[in-house]
Design an enzyme around this catalytic site. Structure first.
Site, short mmCIF file in Angstrom:
data_model
loop_
_atom_site.label_atom_id
_atom_site.label_comp_id
_atom_site.label_asym_id
_atom_site.label_seq_id
_atom_site.Cartn_x
_atom_site.Cartn_y
_atom_site.Cartn_z
N ARG A 179 -0.11 -2.55 20.47
CA ARG A 179 1.21 -3.06 21.16
C ARG A 179 2.81 -2.00 21.54
NH1 ARG A 179 1.72 -9.13 18.34
NH2 ARG A 179 2.82 -7.14 16.73
N GLY A 232 -1.45 0.91 12.44
CA GLY A 232 -0.72 -0.06 11.42
C GLY A 232 -2.09 1.15 10.69
N ASP A 247 -10.40 3.16 1.99
CA ASP A 247 -10.19 1.97 3.31
C ASP A 247 -11.62 3.10 4.53
OD1 ASP A 247 -9.64 -0.19 3.10
OD2 ASP A 247 -7.66 0.26 3.36
N LYS A 295 0.93 -0.92 -0.21
CA LYS A 295 -0.21 -0.19 0.07
C LYS A 295 1.37 1.28 -0.30
CE LYS A 295 -4.04 -1.62 2.13
NZ LYS A 295 -5.38 -1.59 3.21
N GLU A 304 6.22 3.34 20.98
CA GLU A 304 6.39 4.27 19.90
C GLU A 304 5.53 4.38 18.76
OE1 GLU A 304 7.73 0.53 19.34
OE2 GLU A 304 7.58 1.43 20.72
P1 NAP Z 1 -0.86 -3.36 10.16
O1 NAP Z 1 -0.49 -2.32 8.95
O2 NAP Z 1 0.16 -4.98 9.88
O3 NAP Z 1 -1.00 -3.24 11.39
C1 NAP Z 1 -1.32 -4.76 12.55
C2 NAP Z 1 -2.05 -3.14 13.56
O4 NAP Z 1 -2.31 -4.65 14.79
C3 NAP Z 1 -0.50 -2.71 14.52
O5 NAP Z 1 -0.87 -1.80 15.01
C4 NAP Z 1 -0.11 -4.40 15.51
O6 NAP Z 1 0.68 -3.74 16.31
C5 NAP Z 1 -1.12 -4.52 16.16
N1 NAP Z 1 -1.60 -6.05 16.30
C6 NAP Z 1 -0.26 -6.87 15.26
N2 NAP Z 1 -0.29 -8.52 16.14
C7 NAP Z 1 -1.28 -8.20 17.57
C8 NAP Z 1 -1.62 -9.07 18.75
N3 NAP Z 1 -0.95 -10.17 18.20
N4 NAP Z 1 -1.62 -8.16 19.15
C9 NAP Z 1 -1.67 -6.63 19.63
N5 NAP Z 1 -1.14 -5.66 18.67
C10 NAP Z 1 -1.33 -6.78 17.53
O7 NAP Z 1 -1.95 -4.61 9.29
P2 NAP Z 1 -3.86 -3.58 8.97
O8 NAP Z 1 -3.75 -3.52 7.08
O9 NAP Z 1 -3.65 -2.23 9.65
O10 NAP Z 1 -4.97 -4.30 9.10
C11 NAP Z 1 -4.63 -4.38 10.25
C12 NAP Z 1 -6.27 -5.58 10.34
O11 NAP Z 1 -7.03 -4.37 10.03
C13 NAP Z 1 -6.36 -6.91 9.92
O12 NAP Z 1 -6.77 -7.53 10.67
C14 NAP Z 1 -6.92 -6.84 8.99
O13 NAP Z 1 -7.77 -7.40 7.36
C15 NAP Z 1 -8.10 -5.45 8.88
N6 NAP Z 1 -8.62 -4.73 8.04
C16 NAP Z 1 -9.62 -4.54 7.29
C17 NAP Z 1 -10.31 -4.14 6.43
C18 NAP Z 1 -12.23 -3.59 6.35
O14 NAP Z 1 -12.78 -3.74 5.04
N7 NAP Z 1 -12.76 -4.77 7.18
C19 NAP Z 1 -9.76 -3.00 6.17
C20 NAP Z 1 -8.73 -3.10 6.02
C21 NAP Z 1 -7.81 -3.55 7.25
P3 NAP Z 1 2.63 -3.36 16.84
O15 NAP Z 1 2.70 -1.94 15.49
O16 NAP Z 1 2.78 -3.73 17.91
O17 NAP Z 1 2.92 -4.69 15.63
#
Ligand code: NAP
Length: 291
Positions: free
Chosen positions: A151, A128, A101, A65, A154
């Site tokens: 989590r 994220g 989004d 992205k 920072e």
């Molecule tokens: P990303 O950029 O990889 O960010 C993931 C976030 O989740 C980070 O803040 C990470 O924390 C945290 N995290 C991951 N595993 C964790 C755990 N076990 N315990 C606590 N915190 C955890 O991913 P993203 O693109 O933001 O996506 C996040 C979620 O949103 C995914 O499930 C994705 O499928 C969903 N999503 C849904 C839509 C929709 O249209 N419904 C659109 C976009 C995303 P750290 O910084 O500490 O690693």
């Protein structure tokens, strides 16, 4: 035959491919939605291929992205601000990047939960890419205050600083101010924050099927007040442990599927110039989730 598709790596079973193709077929369009699973070194060529006359554009997912941004000719204001592109549209000779989004999330809040963010207070779990889109969307929609927790603290602080800068520049909230704060990622701290918010959005993958957090809620063990709307961006499963926990507390809930469909519907509209048949998209996605 012309093509749209999804760029990502790896691409597991893609729900977007299922519901986008169902929508294209329902409108009788001669268009194929293809999975473009491409390793990093081939991303520039995959984006350049969009300049061909048989391509209308593509969706972009993890981990590209941000990678695609320097390969494009232009960005929408909101994609530039969020720093992430999930939809590319070929407009004449130019490739333009958008982030659908953010409007997808706001439409889900409005249409599926009857929630208007203006003047309201929100807590975001995660910092994220999805959290960034949700945070900027809420600010633009006039949210009164945002609390970010993550989590890795920072990363929450970095996002909060960026959001506060936008707020200073644009004074988005009613009365001119949207406060942005950071909370600790602990049950005690979050239980306290929950008392003062109207909306909680889980922007982490906790609760997602086939992930480390499968079967878990990000607010495990925290007492959830019933006046809050609890929203999960996770859409597989459609009813997550977080949503079950909130419903058991007597609160309103919103799952991630409406946002997924509406961000796709917005991309569909930009590629084809036609309104997406969202009911067809929902039905196809739900069938795939159950199958
Ligand atoms: P990303 O950029 O990889 O960010 C993931 C976030 O989740 C980070 O803040 C990470 O924390 C945290 N995290 C991951 N595993 C964790 C755990 N076990 N315990 C606590 N915190 C955890 O991913 P993203 O693109 O933001 O996506 C996040 C979620 O949103 C995914 O499930 C994705 O499928 C969903 N999503 C849904 C839509 C929709 O249209 N419904 C659109 C976009 C995303 P750290 O910084 O500490 O690693």
């Amino acid at each position: 035959m012309r093509y749209v598709g999804l760029l990502g790596y790896p691409l597991r079973h893609s729900l977007s491919a299922v519901f986008q193709q169902a929508a294209l077929d329902a409108l009788g369009l001669d268009l194929r939605y293809q999975p473009w699973e491409v390793p990093p070194e081939e991303v520039p060529a995959a984006v350049a291929a969009l300049r061909g006359p048989d391509r209308l554009g593509m969706n972009v997912t993890i981990p590209y992205k941000e990678t695609v941004i320097p390969l494009l000719d232009g960005l929408s204001r909101s994609a530039a601000r969020i720093g992430a592109v999930n939809t590319i549209v070929r407009q004449g000779d130019a490739l333009v990047g958008y982030n659908t989004d953010a409007p997808g999330f706001l439409r889900a809040l409005r249409d599926d939960a009857g929630f208007a963010p203006a003047g309201r207070r929100a807590l975001l779990l995660g910092a994220g890419g999805a959290a960034r889109a949700v945070a900027f969307a809420l600010l633009e929609a006039g949210a009164w205050s945002l609390v970010v927790t993550n989590r890795s603290p920072e990363r929450a602080s970095r996002l909060a600083a960026e959001l506060a800068a936008v707020d200073r520049d644009e004074a988005t909230g009613p009365g001119g101010r949207t406060g942005v704060q950071v909370a600790l990622w602990t049950p005690t701290a979050l239980a306290q924050v929950l008392q003062g918010v109207d909306l909680v959005v889980n922007c982490t993958p906790i609760g997602m099927r086939h992930s480390d957090g499968e079967g878990q809620s990000p607010l495990e063990g925290v007492l959830l007040p019933s006046h809050v709307l609890y929203c999960d961006l996770v859409y597989n499963p459609e009813q997550t442990p977080f949503l079950w926990q909130a419903a058991a507390a007597g609160a309103a809930t919103l799952g991630g599927l409406p946002m997924l469909i509406y961000q796709g519907a917005e991309a569909f509209r930009m590629w084809t110039g036609m309104a997406a048949p969202v009911e067809v998209m929902f039905a196809a996605a739900r069938k795939a989730l159950q199958g």
